[in-house]
Design a protein around this motif. Structure first.
Motif, PDB file in Angstrom:
ATOM      1  N   GLY A  34       0.801  -1.218   0.000  1.00  0.00           N
ATOM      2  CA  GLY A  34       0.000   0.000   0.000  1.00  0.00           C
ATOM      3  C   GLY A  34       0.829   1.259   0.000  1.00  0.00           C
ATOM      4  N   ILE A  38       1.460   5.124  -2.507  1.00  0.00           N
ATOM      5  CA  ILE A  38       0.428   5.995  -1.943  1.00  0.00           C
ATOM      6  C   ILE A  38       0.798   7.464  -2.062  1.00  0.00           C
ATOM      7  CG2 ILE A  38       1.266   6.121   0.443  1.00  0.00           C
ATOM      8  CD1 ILE A  38      -2.347   5.333  -0.549  1.00  0.00           C
ATOM      9  N   ARG A  72      -4.388   0.370  -3.255  1.00  0.00           N
ATOM     10  CA  ARG A  72      -3.270   0.641  -2.354  1.00  0.00           C
ATOM     11  C   ARG A  72      -3.757   1.150  -0.998  1.00  0.00           C
ATOM     12  NH1 ARG A  72       0.172   1.697  -7.173  1.00  0.00           N
ATOM     13  NH2 ARG A  72      -0.967   3.631  -7.595  1.00  0.00           N
TER      14      ARG A  72
END
Length: 317
Positions: A34, A38, A72
């Motif tokens: 993630g 991001i 994500r």
């Protein structure tokens, strides 16, 4: 009989430790996935919104992919949840409070006494005062001031580009006609200002008159660190690859030294912000509502009472 009893106790312990480790590994993996992009999702989303409002194109074409951004964000949220679960399982396993991690008894401080770091606990007068305790707290306070400096340096670079400056540009016309409101310039300057505010607030410790819940600056710092650290790590690795002749990325008119400096800068900024936020968390968590352990977070001014009366006052939350 004794052997059987020992076996029955050891199996759940090993199973619990393995489950905790597996949860932590899964959490780290999801958090890494993630966090990997991001920062580009957040900055790209901001730039897209500004471009739609102003009609100007950004200095770099990040774009914004809704499905990938959502994936994500979901991975980051799931990974963070698993990490928190693993931490709480580990705390329970060692007999500590799952909520705060404390295992000692209730700890209260008399106003006007000296703490472990040699600071005097205020007995009242004016606004509430905070004191960092121990080497870790001193480190976290310094990390807050370092966050301010790093955020200010990055913001200054982007703002001077937005104002037409050419510091850090191999080609002064690399970005064409730009303004402070051009996507990717002024908006990142605002993000830098937020970083400066967070760093200063963590170092000085926000006080009750702001009426701001603790989770707000802590969440902002978490998001900021998640944005900065992965970009810093990946970018620094890319610059090492360039130095070794293994990569040759397009610089788009920006001087090479900017990339050599800015990616380690991001890494240091993210780590400093995270350290400052953790120190702020420990200074302000107060008495745990779940177990009742810990020191009260605030020292209130006893209005209308003399100095002698205030010296005997206890700290309250």
């Amino acid at each position: 009989m004794k052997t059987t009893h020992l076996r029955r106790r050891s199996r759940p312990t090993r199973t619990g430790a393995l489950a905790t480790a597996a949860t932590a590994v899964a959490g780290l993996a999801l958090t890494g996935v993630g966090a990997s992009g991001i920062a580009f999702d957040i900055v790209g989303g901001i730039m897209s919104a500004i471009a739609a409002a102003t009609g100007e194109s950004g200095v770099v074409g990040l774009g914004f992919d809704w499905p990938m951004a959502a994936a994500r964000a979901a991975a980051l949220a799931a990974g963070t949840t698993l990490l928190v679960t693993a931490v709480r399982r580990r705390r329970r396993g060692r007999g500590a409070c799952a909520h705060c991690g404390r295992s000692e008894g209730p700890d209260h401080v008399q106003a006007g006494t000296r703490d472990d770091a040699g600071h005097t606990s205020p007995a009242g007068g004016g606004r509430e005062r905070w004191q960092a305790r121990g080497a870790w707290q001193r480190l976290s306070v310094r990390a807050g001031y370092l966050t301010v400096l790093l955020a200010a340096g990055y913001g200054a670079l982007k703002v001077q580009w937005g104002l037409g400056g050419a510091v850090g540009l191999a080609d002064p016309r690399a970005f064409g006609d730009v303004h402070l409101w051009t996507p990717g310039l002024g908006d990142t300057g605002v993000l830098a200002l937020i970083g400066m505010a967070l760093g200063l607030g963590f170092a000085r410790t926000w006080r009750p008159p702001l009426h701001m819940p603790r989770w707000m600056p802590l969440t902002a710092a978490f998001v900021g660190s998640v944005m900065l650290v992965p970009v810093g790590v990946l970018g620094t690795g890319l610059r090492v690859a360039v130095a070794l002749g293994l990569a040759n990325p397009s610089l788009e008119g920006v001087s090479p030294w900017v990339f050599d400096v800015i990616y380690p800068w991001f890494l240091a900024w993210g780590l400093a912000m995270g350290t400052a936020a953790v120190g702020y968390h420990y200074r302000t968590r107060g008495v745990c509502r779940a177990c009742g352990r810990g020191r009260p977070a605030f020292v209130r001014h006893a209005r209308g009472e003399g100095a002698a009366a205030r010296e005997g006052a206890t700290t309250t939350l």
